[in-house]
Design a protein around this motif. Structure first.
Motif, PDB file in Angstrom:
ATOM      1  N   GLU A 150       0.829  -1.209   0.000  1.00  0.00           N
ATOM      2  CA  GLU A 150       0.000   0.000   0.000  1.00  0.00           C
ATOM      3  C   GLU A 150       0.863   1.258   0.000  1.00  0.00           C
ATOM      4  O   GLU A 150       0.539   2.240  -0.678  1.00  0.00           O
ATOM      5  CB  GLU A 150      -0.925   0.005   1.213  1.00  0.00           C
ATOM      6  CG  GLU A 150      -1.876   1.188   1.226  1.00  0.00           C
ATOM      7  CD  GLU A 150      -3.006   1.023   2.223  1.00  0.00           C
ATOM      8  OE1 GLU A 150      -3.968   1.817   2.153  1.00  0.00           O
ATOM      9  OE2 GLU A 150      -2.940   0.121   3.065  1.00  0.00           O
TER      10      GLU A 150
ATOM     11  N   ARG B 160       0.427   3.967  -2.969  1.00  0.00           N
ATOM     12  CA  ARG B 160       0.013   5.354  -2.707  1.00  0.00           C
ATOM     13  C   ARG B 160       1.047   6.344  -3.238  1.00  0.00           C
ATOM     14  O   ARG B 160       0.695   7.427  -3.715  1.00  0.00           O
ATOM     15  CB  ARG B 160      -0.198   5.574  -1.209  1.00  0.00           C
ATOM     16  CG  ARG B 160      -1.264   4.695  -0.579  1.00  0.00           C
ATOM     17  CD  ARG B 160      -2.562   4.679  -1.350  1.00  0.00           C
ATOM     18  NE  ARG B 160      -3.478   3.659  -0.847  1.00  0.00           N
ATOM     19  CZ  ARG B 160      -4.414   3.071  -1.564  1.00  0.00           C
ATOM     20  NH1 ARG B 160      -4.569   3.389  -2.856  1.00  0.00           N
ATOM     21  NH2 ARG B 160      -5.206   2.157  -1.030  1.00  0.00           N
TER      22      ARG B 160
ATOM     23  N   ASP C   8      -9.717  -0.010  -5.510  1.00  0.00           N
ATOM     24  CA  ASP C   8      -8.525  -0.084  -4.652  1.00  0.00           C
ATOM     25  C   ASP C   8      -7.443  -0.897  -5.356  1.00  0.00           C
ATOM     26  O   ASP C   8      -7.540  -2.119  -5.438  1.00  0.00           O
ATOM     27  CB  ASP C   8      -8.866  -0.735  -3.317  1.00  0.00           C
ATOM     28  CG  ASP C   8      -7.690  -0.678  -2.336  1.00  0.00           C
ATOM     29  OD1 ASP C   8      -6.572  -0.329  -2.759  1.00  0.00           O
ATOM     30  OD2 ASP C   8      -7.901  -0.970  -1.148  1.00  0.00           O
TER      31      ASP C   8
ATOM     32  N   VAL D  11      -4.628  -1.801  -4.431  1.00  0.00           N
ATOM     33  CA  VAL D  11      -3.986  -2.791  -3.562  1.00  0.00           C
ATOM     34  C   VAL D  11      -4.748  -4.109  -3.640  1.00  0.00           C
ATOM     35  O   VAL D  11      -4.156  -5.190  -3.712  1.00  0.00           O
ATOM     36  CB  VAL D  11      -3.913  -2.283  -2.111  1.00  0.00           C
ATOM     37  CG1 VAL D  11      -3.280  -3.347  -1.199  1.00  0.00           C
ATOM     38  CG2 VAL D  11      -3.097  -0.996  -2.031  1.00  0.00           C
TER      39      VAL D  11
END
Length: 383
Positions: free
Chosen positions: A133, A137, A258, A260
């Motif tokens: 993550e 990001r 998402d 991830v």
């Protein structure tokens, strides 16, 4: 010892002491020890090897990871970590949470963790997810705003109007259209006909289908493509689908909110059946003239090559914009199947590598139906 001599001593290791002298500074000695543990391990005698290198001790590796983060910049740390995994077979040690907490997160580490997804114990999974993550990001921060701006601009400019507002005038096209009205005595063009950018209502204007080869060699591309897929999925003007494949095909479109989750839905490694992936993606195409299909693969086909080329040609003939990226990464020139890339080029389908920083511009060019071949010649490594 002069500064150049110190550098050469650190680069060449202990064998250079005879000519350059020894290291005196405690920090230099610690740096030399960290480098030797990784790069001199294979030069030791059998008796010395028992105490050389990083060994199999997790506490020892954790200390080494801490040392290199202390003495080297993050870019160097990433390279040393990658070399440690490859040279000293530390892959299994990355399954231990205390080691993952000590590493410097980077795209290549994410690729390694994803390849271990199936064998990763639950005690490590949460730590691994936090590492992934953090990298995701950072990539989003780097590319999201630019991607949205480039794609939005391409979509807004797709429609041309004859009576644009001043702020919507496309001066390049306007000048080109009015070159016949050039006045030499005034050295100017009289714009009798204005060409402007149209402002479209909020609606789905283009479909984008991303098909990502998840074989082990494509690890960095999988990471970047997943992030870009999530960014594109957040834009209302696009309908984005994301498919990953090896010998099987997995549609991860419903997880695009998402990236991830997308990455943990992949399974790096295994064979490659591009033909099967394209067959699945053909089913997702409902508006050929408004669809951009991007295949991200090194083109090493384990399936039926002739069928793969036939299906790709059929998509293009139906009006789909087809683009092949041999890599979407910062790793330099990729290895790829030159024969298949040449065959695709003969069909009028460009195949080249692209860096993540260039990808937003490539998307804008494609969505604006620009000349991708010319763009690739200028901005990327074409096959």
């Amino acid at each position: 010892m002069s500064a150049p001599e110190r550098r050469w001593r650190l680069v060449l290791g202990a064998p250079a002491e005879t000519g350059l002298g020894g290291l005196a500074d405690a920090a230099d000695i610690a740096m030399d020890r960290a480098l030797s543990a990784l790069y001199n391990a294979d030069e030791q005698s059998p008796s010395e090897k028992r105490s050389a290198g990083l060994g199999g001790s997790a506490p020892k590796v954790a200390r080494w990871l801490g040392d290199i983060r202390t003495y080297f910049p993050s870019t160097v740390v990433e390279v040393m970590q990658r070399d440690a995994v490859e040279r000293l077979n530390l892959t299994q040690l990355l399954l231990e949470p205390e080691l993952l907490e000590a590493v410097e997160p980077d795209v290549h580490l994410v690729g390694t963790l994803l390849s271990l997804n199936r064998v990763m114990p639950e005690t490590t999974r949460a730590t691994a997810r936090s590492v992934v993550e953090k990298v995701v990001r950072e990539i989003e921060r780097r590319v999201a705003a630019r991607t949205v701006a480039a794609v939005s601009g391409a979509i807004n400019r797709a429609a041309r109007v004859a009576r644009p507002r001043p702020r919507d005038i496309d001066w390049d096209r306007t000048i080109r259209r009015n070159l016949a009205h050039y006045l030499p005595e005034h050295r100017t063009v009289v714009p009798e006909h204005l060409v402007g950018y149209g402002r479209r209502a909020r609606a789905v204007h283009r479909d984008v289908v991303l098909a990502i080869d998840q074989s082990g060699s494509m690890a960095s591309s999988v990471v970047y493509a997943s992030v870009f897929g999530a960014v594109l999925a957040s834009m209302r003007a696009l309908r984005t689908s994301l498919v990953v494949f090896d010998t099987a095909v997995v549609d991860l479109t419903d997880q695009l909110d998402d990236p991830v989750d997308v990455l943990f839905g992949t399974q790096l490694g295994g064979g490659t059946d591009i033909n099967r992936a394209i067959a699945y993606c053909q089913q997702l195409v409902t508006r050929p003239a408004d669809t951009l299909f991007i295949l991200i693969s090194d083109l090493y086909e384990g399936g039926i090559r002739a069928e793969m080329l036939r299906r790709t040609a059929a998509m293009k003939e139906a009006g789909v914009q087809v683009l092949v990226l041999l890599a979407l990464s910062d790793d330099g020139a990729p290895a790829y199947d030159h024969e298949n890339a040449t065959a695709l080029a003969a069909l009028g389908i460009p195949a080249f590598a692209c860096t993540p920083d260039r990808f937003p511009d490539l998307l804008a060019q494609a969505l604006n139906r620009g000349d991708i071949r010319a763009w690739a010649d200028t901005n990327a490594g074409r096959s």
